[in-house]
Scaffold this motif. Sequence first.
Motif, PDB file in Angstrom:
ATOM      1  N   LEU A 124     -12.265 -82.799 -19.337  1.00 12.78           N
ATOM      2  CA  LEU A 124     -13.502 -82.221 -19.814  1.00 12.78           C
ATOM      3  C   LEU A 124     -13.877 -82.537 -21.311  1.00 12.78           C
ATOM      4  N   SER A 125     -12.996 -82.652 -22.026  1.00 16.68           N
ATOM      5  CA  SER A 125     -12.815 -82.893 -23.479  1.00 16.68           C
ATOM      6  C   SER A 125     -12.966 -84.437 -23.841  1.00 16.68           C
ATOM      7  N   GLU A 169     -10.563 -92.189 -13.145  1.00 14.52           N
ATOM      8  CA  GLU A 169     -11.086 -91.565 -11.974  1.00 14.52           C
ATOM      9  C   GLU A 169     -10.922 -90.044 -11.858  1.00 14.52           C
ATOM     10  N   THR A 170      -9.898 -89.774 -12.496  1.00 12.62           N
ATOM     11  CA  THR A 170      -9.576 -88.092 -12.713  1.00 12.62           C
ATOM     12  C   THR A 170     -10.794 -87.519 -13.501  1.00 12.62           C
ATOM     13  N   GLU A 212     -15.145 -83.740 -13.490  1.00 13.01           N
ATOM     14  CA  GLU A 212     -16.549 -83.546 -13.725  1.00 13.01           C
ATOM     15  C   GLU A 212     -17.325 -83.191 -12.774  1.00 13.01           C
ATOM     16  N   LYS A 213     -17.246 -84.097 -11.698  1.00 12.94           N
ATOM     17  CA  LYS A 213     -18.058 -83.777 -10.797  1.00 12.94           C
ATOM     18  C   LYS A 213     -17.569 -82.255  -9.858  1.00 12.94           C
ATOM     19  N   LYS A 214     -16.367 -82.032  -9.922  1.00  9.60           N
ATOM     20  CA  LYS A 214     -15.890 -80.587  -9.481  1.00  9.60           C
ATOM     21  C   LYS A 214     -16.575 -79.544 -10.353  1.00  9.60           C
ATOM     22  N   GLU A 228     -20.130 -78.954  -9.616  1.00  9.30           N
ATOM     23  CA  GLU A 228     -20.405 -78.321  -8.147  1.00  9.30           C
ATOM     24  C   GLU A 228     -19.781 -76.990  -8.051  1.00  9.30           C
ATOM     25  N   MET A 229     -18.896 -76.522  -9.019  1.00 10.97           N
ATOM     26  CA  MET A 229     -18.534 -75.076  -8.944  1.00 10.97           C
ATOM     27  C   MET A 229     -19.402 -74.185 -10.075  1.00 10.97           C
ATOM     28  N   GLY A 230     -20.027 -75.146 -10.953  1.00 13.23           N
ATOM     29  CA  GLY A 230     -20.983 -74.631 -11.936  1.00 13.23           C
ATOM     30  C   GLY A 230     -20.227 -73.943 -13.110  1.00 13.23           C
TER      31      GLY A 230
END
Length: 334
Positions: free
Chosen positions: A22-23, A31-32, A37-39, A42-44
């Motif tokens: 995230l940083s 890919e990780t 970032e996608k998850k 999705e989880m807000g």
Amino acid sequence: MVTISDIAAALGVTPSTVSRALSGSPRVKEETRLAVEKKAAEMGYERNIVASNLRKGKSYIVGIIVPRIHREFFSNAIGGAESILNAAGYSVLICQTHEEFEAEVKALRTLRNNQVAGVLMSHAIGSMNGQHVLEALGDRIPLVQFDRVFSELPGAKVVSDNFEGAYRATLHLVEQGYRRIGTLAGYMNSEAYAERLQGYRKALLDSGLSVDETLIYYDTIVRETGFEAGLKAADAGCDALYSAGDFSALGAIQAIQSRGLRFPEDFGIVGTANESFTSLMTPSMSSLALSPFEMGRQAAQAFLNGERGVRVVPMELKVRSSSSRNNQNPLQYV
């Protein structure tokens, strides 16, 4: 609230991997990073910016303290500051004091506890001096004052040319033939209002007119007190008013009209701030135009530059029906 640990558990990776992804750490595979970032989306998940800044040792939040957010002047000043700060990578945290000293103290403490990078502020009328600001911020948090300032406080200051603006407005009333000119003055603990009163006095004296102390109505900045002062001014034989604010001028116009006087034939008035209603009402109100958006921009620039001096923003006189006795198009005085 969704945490980094929650995201890590959902993906089957370690919390430290999620944190690095995230940083934007180069130690994490592309890919990780994309999966994290996608998850997170999705989880807000929302980042704790204050905690992140503390870890980095630098804050990218600037606090802005104003008396009233809903006033056009202050909302525009905030907009001007944001336009500069956001472009420089800063977010803003806005507090309003409702003109109360205790609320201003609380706002300063809140911003200090949130480890802001700096504070831009315009003081509440309830603040009599800047000692509480020094106690809250010390010399650790940069301060930029705008509009309402205390000279004794350190840091940059962005102010309107209050003396010159009031001088021009009062001189305009003299030029239109008004002779018994009073003023709706603000609170004298505010340097801005004190400077406007000084400009009013100087214009009368330079025009060969005397200053009648009984026609100076102090602590008059809202519609209600403006109405009360307007009645007193009309009954005292006053034929014009320079008002340090538009809302008090609006109240005065309503009071003077209730006495059967006409604008501009019998009475003239000039306000300050050029609020949007001044050009829409009947009569349209002459007013000194401030530049709040530009003032906010300059306050933000002064913070980014680490300035300590004073920036002065000009005022412009918008002449309308409430004070223009001639038949020509209204003039503008810079």
